[in-house]
Design a protein around this motif. Structure first.
Motif, mmCIF file in Angstrom:
data_model
loop_
_atom_site.group_PDB
_atom_site.id
_atom_site.type_symbol
_atom_site.label_atom_id
_atom_site.label_comp_id
_atom_site.label_asym_id
_atom_site.label_seq_id
_atom_site.Cartn_x
_atom_site.Cartn_y
_atom_site.Cartn_z
ATOM 1 N N ASP A 34 -16.425 -25.108 28.929
ATOM 2 C CA ASP A 34 -15.103 -25.135 28.353
ATOM 3 C C ASP A 34 -15.054 -24.163 27.326
ATOM 4 O O ASP A 34 -15.586 -24.365 26.273
ATOM 5 C CB ASP A 34 -14.985 -26.474 28.013
ATOM 6 N N PRO A 35 -14.167 -23.067 27.428
ATOM 7 C CA PRO A 35 -14.025 -21.936 26.381
ATOM 8 C C PRO A 35 -13.678 -22.560 24.886
ATOM 9 O O PRO A 35 -14.168 -22.175 24.093
ATOM 10 C CB PRO A 35 -12.915 -21.061 26.841
ATOM 11 N N SER A 36 -13.096 -23.754 24.990
ATOM 12 C CA SER A 36 -12.744 -24.219 23.722
ATOM 13 C C SER A 36 -13.904 -25.146 22.872
ATOM 14 O O SER A 36 -13.907 -25.457 21.737
ATOM 15 C CB SER A 36 -11.546 -25.475 23.826
ATOM 16 N N THR A 37 -15.047 -25.021 23.528
ATOM 17 C CA THR A 37 -16.092 -26.005 23.034
ATOM 18 C C THR A 37 -17.199 -25.068 23.075
ATOM 19 O O THR A 37 -18.343 -25.483 22.670
ATOM 20 C CB THR A 37 -16.427 -27.201 23.716
ATOM 21 N N PHE A 38 -17.172 -23.639 23.559
ATOM 22 C CA PHE A 38 -18.329 -22.882 23.629
ATOM 23 C C PHE A 38 -18.932 -22.072 22.610
ATOM 24 O O PHE A 38 -19.862 -22.016 22.417
ATOM 25 C CB PHE A 38 -18.006 -21.831 24.718
ATOM 26 N N TYR A 39 -17.944 -21.713 21.468
ATOM 27 C CA TYR A 39 -18.451 -20.640 20.536
ATOM 28 C C TYR A 39 -18.607 -21.863 19.114
ATOM 29 O O TYR A 39 -17.960 -21.798 18.277
ATOM 30 C CB TYR A 39 -17.048 -19.896 20.079
ATOM 31 N N GLN A 40 -19.710 -22.351 19.519
ATOM 32 C CA GLN A 40 -19.977 -23.429 18.470
ATOM 33 C C GLN A 40 -21.356 -23.285 17.818
ATOM 34 O O GLN A 40 -21.660 -24.081 17.210
ATOM 35 C CB GLN A 40 -20.121 -24.705 19.263
ATOM 36 N N SER A 41 -22.118 -22.214 18.132
ATOM 37 C CA SER A 41 -23.419 -21.824 17.623
ATOM 38 C C SER A 41 -23.749 -20.270 17.662
ATOM 39 O O SER A 41 -23.022 -19.489 18.342
ATOM 40 C CB SER A 41 -24.301 -22.632 18.656
ATOM 41 N N ASP A 42 -24.719 -19.859 17.022
ATOM 42 C CA ASP A 42 -25.358 -18.669 16.973
ATOM 43 C C ASP A 42 -25.519 -18.115 18.304
ATOM 44 O O ASP A 42 -25.328 -16.899 18.929
ATOM 45 C CB ASP A 42 -26.241 -18.308 15.936
ATOM 46 N N GLU A 43 -26.249 -18.859 18.995
ATOM 47 C CA GLU A 43 -26.685 -18.535 20.396
ATOM 48 C C GLU A 43 -25.508 -18.302 21.357
ATOM 49 O O GLU A 43 -25.616 -17.437 22.112
ATOM 50 C CB GLU A 43 -27.703 -19.661 20.974
ATOM 51 N N GLU A 44 -24.722 -19.068 21.262
ATOM 52 C CA GLU A 44 -23.353 -18.959 22.134
ATOM 53 C C GLU A 44 -22.588 -17.823 21.621
ATOM 54 O O GLU A 44 -22.080 -16.984 22.593
ATOM 55 C CB GLU A 44 -22.646 -20.308 21.943
ATOM 56 N N ALA A 45 -22.557 -17.444 20.320
ATOM 57 C CA ALA A 45 -21.780 -16.081 20.094
ATOM 58 C C ALA A 45 -22.352 -14.920 20.677
ATOM 59 O O ALA A 45 -21.832 -14.025 21.363
ATOM 60 C CB ALA A 45 -21.825 -16.028 18.637
ATOM 61 N N VAL A 46 -23.878 -15.078 20.758
ATOM 62 C CA VAL A 46 -24.624 -13.758 21.216
ATOM 63 C C VAL A 46 -24.248 -13.954 22.778
ATOM 64 O O VAL A 46 -24.382 -12.536 23.220
ATOM 65 C CB VAL A 46 -26.103 -13.877 20.680
ATOM 66 N N LEU A 47 -24.536 -14.909 23.441
ATOM 67 C CA LEU A 47 -24.246 -14.980 24.933
ATOM 68 C C LEU A 47 -23.011 -14.368 25.183
ATOM 69 O O LEU A 47 -22.719 -13.618 26.136
ATOM 70 C CB LEU A 47 -24.407 -16.199 25.467
ATOM 71 N N ALA A 48 -21.904 -14.696 24.449
ATOM 72 C CA ALA A 48 -20.623 -14.234 24.504
ATOM 73 C C ALA A 48 -20.421 -12.710 24.416
ATOM 74 O O ALA A 48 -19.957 -11.933 25.376
ATOM 75 C CB ALA A 48 -19.676 -14.818 23.785
ATOM 76 N N VAL A 49 -21.044 -12.092 23.332
ATOM 77 C CA VAL A 49 -21.226 -10.716 23.308
ATOM 78 C C VAL A 49 -21.959 -10.053 24.473
ATOM 79 O O VAL A 49 -21.532 -9.008 24.915
ATOM 80 C CB VAL A 49 -21.874 -10.166 22.038
ATOM 81 N N ASN A 50 -22.979 -10.620 25.035
ATOM 82 C CA ASN A 50 -23.726 -10.121 26.092
ATOM 83 C C ASN A 50 -23.064 -10.022 27.311
ATOM 84 O O ASN A 50 -23.131 -8.959 28.116
ATOM 85 C CB ASN A 50 -25.076 -11.012 26.274
ATOM 86 N N GLY A 51 -22.099 -11.044 27.451
ATOM 87 C CA GLY A 51 -21.095 -10.972 28.528
ATOM 88 C C GLY A 51 -20.324 -9.527 28.506
ATOM 89 O O GLY A 51 -20.247 -9.128 29.568
ATOM 90 N N ILE A 52 -19.969 -9.006 27.605
ATOM 91 C CA ILE A 52 -19.068 -7.997 27.348
ATOM 92 C C ILE A 52 -20.153 -6.708 27.945
ATOM 93 O O ILE A 52 -19.480 -5.806 28.729
ATOM 94 C CB ILE A 52 -18.846 -7.507 26.032
ATOM 95 N N TYR A 53 -21.265 -6.579 27.737
ATOM 96 C CA TYR A 53 -22.030 -5.530 28.203
ATOM 97 C C TYR A 53 -22.372 -5.435 29.669
ATOM 98 O O TYR A 53 -22.545 -4.270 30.342
ATOM 99 C CB TYR A 53 -23.400 -5.668 27.449
#
Length: 507
Positions: A34-53
């Motif tokens: 659920d995107p509304s609960t995903f960005y809740q930690s440093d690890e999830e932020a890094v994973l989100a950025v990795n998705g852009i690449y």
């Protein structure tokens, strides 16, 4: 136009988590996060950025030779197709129409998907209270850089394009008209400047993070945008900053820059890191340059001996062999230039080849670099390019006197004994810089853009000699831009509001 929805975005994020995991290929993972609960930690932020690449690695972008390389390498004065091939023909031969445009639509979609991903990451990470300041800053910096890199290509290839820099509903994004190219580039300058002023990206990375952009990559991209704007003063300032303050150095030997075992050497400012045996990570870029067995050798009687010689080295000619130097590039490259053998491969293991190939990106090792599964990094920016950009900006601002040192720094390793430039007029040095960029940066994705921004693409193509196609007979003034794909116009008629001619292709 924002073609990646949240479910697909989560799939990309999970693909980073599951690299090498066979079960990932078998399970349905859409909609788990659920995107509304995903960005809740440093690890999830890094994973989100990795998705852009992951967008950069897709077939149609950097994942194979039919992506961005088609539109930056072909149709210029360095490389061409070695044989008639429909996928490359419209761009190679300048028979482009709004319904016949090689793989331009897939590239358009992938870039906008990357931009949409970056917008989503920036919005959600900025608004999350659970991410540390350090991770938040770097994540936003990487997303800003990748979004800017996407718009850099869109604006260079199509000119005016839809621009949005925030997370908006898909329906709204899909109805945007075109934004003037100068406005887009002004926005990119603001974003890339923000990266430096707010210290959003580091100066260096450890080995585990090679492939992420540093502040120096952001400044290199910024310098390139300034050159498109003919803002010589700011281009000069950025290039000087990189040369004087970055950890990057020119290597003593030109060939070492392209060592597949050291792809992130001191000269490389940014490269896209590919890994062998990663699901969905097929990379045929090197295949596009490699010879293919049925072309080799020039003397058919040598086929057996050459095959034996290759096998003894765990090598084979098994690439596509589609991209080779054009005849005038081969004929005009100075014989005494030490870069020539790294750009023109005429024989191998003592056997004369049917075609000449671009040596510096070949890798015939079929064990460690099998066809369609290369692990080589894709070079994007390096320091020699910055030296030559600085020479250009300095020459345009003040003439040759202070510009010689920058072009000569690049030429120093190209000749023994050295052959530095001196005593030239501003126009003569301008011409010398343009030629030097061709020899130094051949096949690295800059040449066609250079010819367009200099306003000499048409005359250059008409005066070049090719072996397969005849683009000089077909090229027209409007070919400096691509047509917006017809399918995109059908989906979004607003794309024609500011230009009903579709960059001249709809006349």
């Amino acid at each position: 136009m924002k073609i990646l929805n949240y479910k697909n975005f989560c799939l990309l994020i999970l693909s980073v988590l599951c690299l090498g995991c066979e079960s990932f290929l078998e399970e349905e993972v859409r909609g788990i996060i659920d995107p509304s609960t995903f960005y809740q930690s440093d690890e999830e932020a890094v994973l989100a950025v990795n998705g852009i690449y992951l967008n950069l690695r897709q077939n149609g972008f950097y994942g194979n030779w039919q992506g961005i390389h088609t539109f930056t390498q072909l149709g210029a004065d360095v490389l061409e197709s070695s044989r008639q091939f429909g996928g490359n023909e419209p761009m190679q031969n300048y028979t482009l129409t709004q319904s016949n445009y090689s793989n331009a639509r897939q590239l358009w979609q992938l870039i906008y998907r990357m931009i949409g991903d970056a917008n989503s990451v920036i919005t959600n990470i900025e608004n999350s209270p659970n991410i540390s300041a350090a991770v938040k800053n770097q994540s936003i910096g990487e997303a800003l850089y990748l979004r800017s890199y996407g718009y850099y290509h869109l604006s260079n290839l199509w000119g005016d394009v839809p621009y949005y820099d925030e997370e908006i509903p898909i329906a709204d994004a899909a109805n945007l008209g075109r934004t003037p190219v100068n406005e887009i580039r002004s926005n990119l300058i603001s974003d890339l400047t923000r990266i430096e002023t707010e210290n959003l990206l580091p100066e260096t990375y450890g080995e585990s993070d090679f492939g992420r952009p540093t502040v120096w990559a952001a400044k290199t991209l910024l310098a390139k945008i300034y050159l498109w704007q003919e803002d010589w003063t700011n281009a000069r300032e950025e290039c000087l900053s990189i040369i004087n303050n970055s950890p990057h150095q020119l290597l003593a030997n030109y060939g070492d820059v392209f060592d597949v075992n050291n792809p992130f050497n001191e000269e490389i400012i940014w490269a896209i890191d590919f890994q062998k045996d990663v699901p969905g990570n097929a990379q045929d870029r090197t295949d596009g340059f490699n010879p293919r067995l049925r072309d080799e050798p020039k003397n058919p009687a040598d086929r057996g001996p050459l095959s034996e010689a290759l096998a003894a080295r765990n090598e084979e000619f098994n690439g596509y062999g589609l991209t080779v130097p054009i005849l005038s590039f081969i004929n005009e490259f100075p014989e005494n230039d030490l870069r020539r053998p790294h750009n023109i491969l005429s024989e191998y293991l003592g056997f004369e080849l049917t075609f000449q190939y671009l040596t510096k990106f070949t890798n015939f090792d079929f064990v460690n670099s099998p066809r369609g599964n290369h692990g080589e990094a894709t070079l994007v920016f390096r320091l020699a390019d910055v030296f030559l950009m600085l020479a250009e900006a300095e020459n345009e601002l003040n003439g040759p006197d202070n510009a010689y040192q920058y072009i000569n720094a690049v030429r120093e390793r190209a000749y023994d004994p050295a052959q530095p430039y001196s005593g030239l007029t501003q126009q003569e040095l301008r011409s010398a810089i343009r030629t030097e960029r061709k020899w130094e940066l051949a096949g690295e994705g800059h040449r066609r853009y250079d010819l367009i921004r200099w306003g000499i693409l048409l005359e250059t193509v008409k005066n070049s000699v090719y072996r397969t196609y005849d683009p000089g007979s077909n090229i027209q003034p409007h070919h400096v831009k691509l047509p917006i794909p017809e399918e995109e116009i059908i989906l979004n008629p607003a794309l024609l509001d500011s230009d009903p001619t579709n960059n001249g292709y709809g006349n």
